[in-house]
Design an enzyme around this catalytic site. Structure first.
Site, mmCIF file in Angstrom:
data_model
loop_
_atom_site.group_PDB
_atom_site.id
_atom_site.type_symbol
_atom_site.label_atom_id
_atom_site.label_comp_id
_atom_site.label_asym_id
_atom_site.label_seq_id
_atom_site.Cartn_x
_atom_site.Cartn_y
_atom_site.Cartn_z
ATOM 1 N N ASP A 23 0.838 -1.197 0.000
ATOM 2 C CA ASP A 23 0.000 0.000 0.000
ATOM 3 C C ASP A 23 0.872 1.246 0.000
ATOM 4 O OD1 ASP A 23 -1.913 2.146 0.901
ATOM 5 O OD2 ASP A 23 -3.260 0.421 1.053
ATOM 6 N N ILE A 82 2.084 1.031 -6.385
ATOM 7 C CA ILE A 82 2.047 0.092 -7.498
ATOM 8 C C ILE A 82 2.531 0.708 -8.810
ATOM 9 C CG2 ILE A 82 0.248 -1.370 -6.506
ATOM 10 C CD1 ILE A 82 -1.742 0.011 -8.440
ATOM 11 N N THR A 103 -15.378 -2.792 -10.066
ATOM 12 C CA THR A 103 -16.609 -2.148 -9.606
ATOM 13 C C THR A 103 -17.734 -2.349 -10.610
ATOM 14 O OG1 THR A 103 -17.621 0.010 -9.156
ATOM 15 C CG2 THR A 103 -15.763 -0.002 -10.644
ATOM 16 N N ASP A 104 -18.968 -2.247 -10.136
ATOM 17 C CA ASP A 104 -20.103 -2.311 -11.062
ATOM 18 C C ASP A 104 -20.245 -1.022 -11.874
ATOM 19 O OD1 ASP A 104 -20.995 -0.631 -9.029
ATOM 20 O OD2 ASP A 104 -22.857 -1.713 -8.647
ATOM 21 N N GLU A 105 -19.543 0.032 -11.488
ATOM 22 C CA GLU A 105 -19.683 1.302 -12.195
ATOM 23 C C GLU A 105 -19.139 1.256 -13.621
ATOM 24 O OE1 GLU A 105 -19.082 4.984 -10.093
ATOM 25 O OE2 GLU A 105 -19.066 3.938 -8.177
ATOM 26 N N TYR A 143 -13.454 8.059 -12.995
ATOM 27 C CA TYR A 143 -13.160 6.909 -12.140
ATOM 28 C C TYR A 143 -13.559 5.604 -12.801
ATOM 29 C CZ TYR A 143 -14.266 3.252 -8.782
ATOM 30 O OH TYR A 143 -14.392 2.044 -8.161
ATOM 31 N N ALA A 156 -14.269 4.954 -15.857
ATOM 32 C CA ALA A 156 -13.546 4.721 -17.111
ATOM 33 C C ALA A 156 -12.149 4.167 -16.839
ATOM 34 C CB ALA A 156 -13.457 6.011 -17.912
ATOM 35 N N SER A 157 -11.500 4.664 -15.786
ATOM 36 C CA SER A 157 -10.164 4.165 -15.462
ATOM 37 C C SER A 157 -10.233 2.724 -14.958
ATOM 38 C CB SER A 157 -9.485 5.070 -14.425
ATOM 39 O OG SER A 157 -10.125 4.987 -13.157
ATOM 40 N N LYS A 158 -11.285 2.386 -14.219
ATOM 41 C CA LYS A 158 -11.439 1.002 -13.771
ATOM 42 C C LYS A 158 -11.786 0.085 -14.938
ATOM 43 C CE LYS A 158 -11.269 -0.672 -10.295
ATOM 44 N NZ LYS A 158 -10.121 -1.348 -9.614
ATOM 45 N N ASP A 185 -26.759 18.213 -8.354
ATOM 46 C CA ASP A 185 -26.359 16.844 -8.639
ATOM 47 C C ASP A 185 -24.941 16.773 -9.197
ATOM 48 O OD1 ASP A 185 -26.601 14.123 -8.786
ATOM 49 O OD2 ASP A 185 -28.255 14.113 -10.228
#
Length: 367
Positions: free
Chosen positions: A32, A59, A133-135, A170, A172-174, A299
């Site tokens: 980490d 990393i 992630t599900d995103e 975020y 998109a990077s995942k 929003d």
């Protein structure tokens, strides 16, 4: 087994390590960088275990990763290190590209080079488990959007076959990191497994995320900000249930497979906040109700309206189902924050005081 966990001082990573040390005989190497959201206080007593080792390594540092693999010779990798807060990615996407994409690439190459040095038996048993992630799937049909023949039918869920359509820097990077991991299997035969999970909540969650932010703001008499109308729907998964699922996958999952992990708890954001307020009214009563602190704010740009996971593959193939309901998990979470105020103060080191992030002025480009 000896498992290398990246991001082990973070929210989900620390839950995974606590689970491994408490419920198995496996050893853990925690890698980490200790950024703002990583804190070793989330691993109480871990350093007293002979089965635990901490490596303060980013990393993105390939040289240090090579040293870690050569020194510790792990049997598996569980890759959780990531920048993960959508609001931060809106105003500062560069760190998300660097950690989530470049960092994942460096880790893949360091792990592959190490894997190539192993004997045949060890190569066959090695696993690289990428936690996502599900995103990455974008958003799903919201109940308010049902029309015509969609009325009365069950709303769709994310499955392992759902196409990717990320909305934020975020996600998109995942999504990019997921593609890299799968390409390393296809091109190099590298033994990978991918999991995509729904929104996590529970102890040791950094207070920029909805549930801990609302708990702490409520206790301090501050506003409880809700984006838009608060009708965004998320599937909530208790973090310790997620940790159990991830260990199942790395030890029993099939190479090349993807497993979706969800909590079976679809809730609107406003419902989540109101439930927190109701529990606090019971546990820490005051003259007024905590719900009076709720306020609605502009929003988030590109805010997905609904996520929901079909985790039937996890149930069928790996015999995993969540133990906690949303109600039992949320009560445990609130009680933990009430009992661990010192942890909350220590992780907010002055760089973040629960202010709103990710607010930008969008240009008017018409319809």
């Amino acid at each position: 087994m000896k498992i290398l966990v990246t991001g082990g001082a973070g929210f989900i990573g620390s839950a995974v390590i606590r689970h491994i040390l408490s419920n198995t005989q496996d050893s853990v190497i925690n890698v980490d960088a200790l950024t703002y959201a990583g804190n070793l206080e989330s691993l109480p007593n871990a350093d007293k275990s002979s089965r635990y080792c901490f490596e303060h390594v980013d990393i993105c540092n390939r040289t240090e990763l090579d040293r870690v693999f050569k020194t510790h010779m792990p049997d598996a990798v569980m890759h959780l290190a990531a920048e993960s807060h959508v609001d931060r990615s809106i105003t500062g996407p560069a760190e998300f590209i660097q950690t989530n994409i470049v960092g994942t690439y460096n880790l893949l190459e360091a792990a592959r080079e190490y894997w190539n040095t192993l004997n045949d038996d060890d190569r066959k048993s090695f696993r690289f488990h990428h936690i996502s992630t599900d995103e990455v799937y974008g958003d799903l049909l919201h109940p308010d959007e049902q029309e015509g023949n969609a009325l009365g039918k069950e709303l769709p869920l994310f499955t392992e076959q759902t196409s990717y359509a990320p909305s934020s820097p975020y996600s998109a990077s995942k999504a990019s990191s997921d593609h890299l991991v799968r390409a390393w299997l296809r091109t190099y035969g590298f033994p990978i497994i991918v999991t995509n999970c729904s929104n996590n909540y529970g102890p040791y969650h950094f207070p920029e995320k909805l549930i801990p932010l609302v708990i702490l703001n409520a206790l301090e008499g501050k506003e409880l900000p809700i984006y838009g109308k608060g009708d965004q729907i998320r599937d909530w998964l208790y973090v310790e249930d997620h940790a159990r699922a991830l260990y199942k996958v790395v030890t029993e999952g099939v190479i090349g497979e993807t497993y979706n992990i969800g909590g079976h708890n679809e809730k609107q954001n406003i419902e989540v906040v109101q439930t927190i307020c109701n529990i606090l009214d019971e546990l820490v009563p005051k003259e007024s109700n905590y719900s009076e602190q709720i306020t609605f704010v502009t929003d988030r740009p590109g805010h997905d309206r609904r996520y929901a996971i079909d985790s039937s593959k996890m149930s069928k193939d790996l015999n995993w189902t969540p133990v906690e309901t949303f109600e039992t998990g949320l009560r445990k979470t609130i009680e933990w924050y009430l009992e661990n105020q010192s942890w909350c103060q220590n992780v907010q080191d002055g760089s973040y005081q629960r202010e709103r992030l990710g607010e930008i002025n969008l240009p008017d480009i018409g319809e």
